[in-house]
Design a protein around this motif. Structure first.
Motif, PDB file in Angstrom:
ATOM      1  N   ASP A 271       1.085  -1.079  -0.118  1.00 35.04           N
ATOM      2  CA  ASP A 271      -0.060  -0.021  -0.016  1.00 35.04           C
ATOM      3  C   ASP A 271       0.872   1.261  -0.105  1.00 35.04           C
ATOM      4  OD1 ASP A 271      -1.550   2.228   0.937  1.00 35.04           O
ATOM      5  OD2 ASP A 271      -2.768   0.852   1.985  1.00 35.04           O
TER       6      ASP A 271
ATOM      7  N   ASN B  64       0.749   4.160   1.014  1.00 33.03           N
ATOM      8  CA  ASN B  64       0.617   4.805   2.035  1.00 33.03           C
ATOM      9  C   ASN B  64       1.048   4.125   3.320  1.00 33.03           C
ATOM     10  OD1 ASN B  64      -0.702   7.247   0.686  1.00 33.03           O
ATOM     11  ND2 ASN B  64      -2.395   5.838   0.662  1.00 33.03           N
ATOM     12  N   THR B  65       1.716   2.959   3.354  1.00 32.91           N
ATOM     13  CA  THR B  65       2.083   2.206   4.511  1.00 32.91           C
ATOM     14  C   THR B  65       3.255   1.655   4.525  1.00 32.91           C
ATOM     15  OG1 THR B  65      -0.344   1.486   4.367  1.00 32.91           O
ATOM     16  CG2 THR B  65       0.981   0.259   5.984  1.00 32.91           C
TER      17      THR B  65
ATOM     18  N   SER C  40       9.475   1.798   3.114  1.00 35.82           N
ATOM     19  CA  SER C  40       8.523   2.815   2.669  1.00 35.82           C
ATOM     20  C   SER C  40       8.317   2.861   1.252  1.00 35.82           C
ATOM     21  CB  SER C  40       8.723   4.258   3.332  1.00 35.82           C
ATOM     22  OG  SER C  40       9.032   4.209   4.527  1.00 35.82           O
TER      23      SER C  40
ATOM     24  N   CYS D 294       6.192   2.477  -7.892  1.00 32.52           N
ATOM     25  CA  CYS D 294       6.631   3.265  -6.724  1.00 32.52           C
ATOM     26  C   CYS D 294       8.057   3.169  -6.746  1.00 32.52           C
ATOM     27  CB  CYS D 294       5.964   2.623  -5.253  1.00 32.52           C
ATOM     28  SG  CYS D 294       6.464   0.764  -5.242  1.00 32.52           S
TER      29      CYS D 294
ATOM     30  N   TRP E 241       5.804  15.427  -2.720  1.00 31.03           N
ATOM     31  CA  TRP E 241       5.814  14.313  -1.848  1.00 31.03           C
ATOM     32  C   TRP E 241       7.204  13.668  -1.912  1.00 31.03           C
ATOM     33  CZ3 TRP E 241       3.782  12.184   1.896  1.00 31.03           C
ATOM     34  CH2 TRP E 241       3.816  10.861   2.153  1.00 31.03           C
TER      35      TRP E 241
ATOM     36  N   GLN F   2       9.905  13.266   1.295  1.00 25.97           N
ATOM     37  CA  GLN F   2      10.210  11.645   1.750  1.00 25.97           C
ATOM     38  C   GLN F   2      11.647  11.568   1.581  1.00 25.97           C
ATOM     39  OE1 GLN F   2       8.152   9.389   2.996  1.00 25.97           O
ATOM     40  NE2 GLN F   2       6.774  11.328   3.128  1.00 25.97           N
TER      41      GLN F   2
END
Length: 270
Positions: free
Chosen positions: A97, A99-100, A110, A122, A145, A149
Motif C-alpha cells: 500500500d 501509504n503504508t 517505505s 513506486c 511528496w 520523503q
C-alpha cells in the motif's frame, strides 16, 4: 546497512540492500542466469535473498522476477497495479500500500508513489532505525511528496537518465523522446540535480548516479550536473553502470559530523 547494484540502465536493473541477514533485491530486469551470475559477483547466492521488491512492470525491472522468485521460493512485494501487470501464477505476492510502511525482517520499507508511465509505480526508502537509504529511479518529475520523503537520507541511489540536448538530437523516434522527457518518463541530469538542491544533504554520505541512458546521456554529463548542485557537500558521488553495476557500499553508522571529522583525521573524504 549496505547496498550494491547488479546493473542499472535500460537493459536491466537490480539493486541489493542488506542489513544483517536481511537481503532485499529491488527489481530483477535480467534473465535468471544473468541474475545468478551478477549475484555471485556480489558474493551472494539466490538462497541468501530474503525477498524481491518490484518498483513497476517494465521489462528492464521485472524480466527475471518470476523465475528468480520461483527458483528460490522468495516472496515478491509489489503494488496491486504492478501485480496486475505481472500476471504470474503461483508466486507468493505481497501487496504494498503506497501509504503504508512494511517491515521485512531487519528493515522498514517505505514505498513512495512516483510519476511514471506504469500502472502503479513506486520507489523505496529503507530504514534500519539508524540509517535511511533512498532508491529513486524511473520517475518523470520531482513532486513535493518526493522532496518531503527523500530529505535527510544517509545514502541515495538516484536516476540521472538523460541529457536534454542529447535526447533532443539523439536516435530515438519522436514518440519515445516525448515519453522519456515527459512528466511520466525519466529524470534528466538537471532534474536529478534539482532534487539535490531541494533536500537536506547534511547527513548524506553517498549518492549513486543510476539508470544512465546509453544513447541519451554520458556519465560525465550526469556527474557534472550533480556536482554543480553539491557545491559544499563532502560525501562521495558514485556511478552505477549497466554492465558492472556498483560494488557494495557501506553506510557508516557515524553521524555526518563524525564522518567529516574522521575524514579530516584520516586524510580522506567520506
Amino acid at each position: 546497512m549496505r547496498y550494491c547494484s547488479l546493473g542499472s540502465g535500460s537493459k536491466g536493473n537490480g539493486t541489493l540492500i542488506e542489513q544483517g541477514q536481511t537481503r532485499l533485491l529491488v527489481d530483477c530486469g535480467f534473465s535468471l542466469r544473468s541474475t545468478e551470475q551478477r549475484l555471485r559477483q556480489a558474493g551472494l547466492k539466490g538462497e541468501q535473498l530474503t525477498a524481491i521488491l518490484v518498483t513497476h512492470e517494465h521489462s528492464d525491472h521485472i524480466q527475471g522476477v518470476a523465475k528468480l522468485a520461483r527458483r528460490y521460493e522468495l516472496p515478491v512485494y509489489l503494488t496491486p497495479g504492478t501485480g496486475y501487470a505481472l500476471r504470474e501464477e503461483g508466486l507468493d505476492l505481497r501487496w504494498l500500500d503506497l501509504n503504508t510502511r512494511v517491515v521485512i525482517d531487519e528493515l522498514e520499507v517505505s514505498p513512495i508513489a512516483v510519476p511514471h508511465d506504469a500502472r502503479e509505480p513506486c520507489q523505496f526508502i529503507f530504514d534500519n532505525a539508524q540509517q535511511r537509504l533512498g532508491v529513486l529511479t524511473d520517475t518523470g518529475t520531482i513532486t513535493p511528496w518526493i522532496i518531503e520523503q527523500y530529505t535527510r537520507l544517509d545514502a541515495l541511489f538516484l536516476e540521472a537518465n538523460y541529457d536534454p540536448h542529447m535526447l533532443a538530437y539523439g536516435p530515438y523516434p519522436g514518440f519515445l523522446k516525448a515519453r522519456v522527457g515527459g512528466n511520466l518518463g525519466h529524470l534528466s541530469n538537471q532534474q536529478a540535480a534539482g532534487l539535490l538542491n531541494m533536500i537536506d544533504l547534511e547527513q548524506l554520505q553517498h549518492i549513486a548516479i543510476a539508470h544512465i541512458s546509453e544513447k541519451n546521456n554520458r556519465p560525465e554529463l550526469a556527474r557534472d550536473a550533480l556536482t554543480e548542485a553539491l557545491a559544499n557537500w563532502t560525501g562521495e558521488l558514485l556511478l552505477a553502470e549497466q554492465n558492472q553495476g556498483l560494488p557494495w557500499q557501506t553506510i557508516s553508522g557515524l553521524s555526518h559530523h563524525h564522518c567529516a571529522q574522521a575524514g579530516a583525521d584520516n586524510g580522506k573524504t567520506y
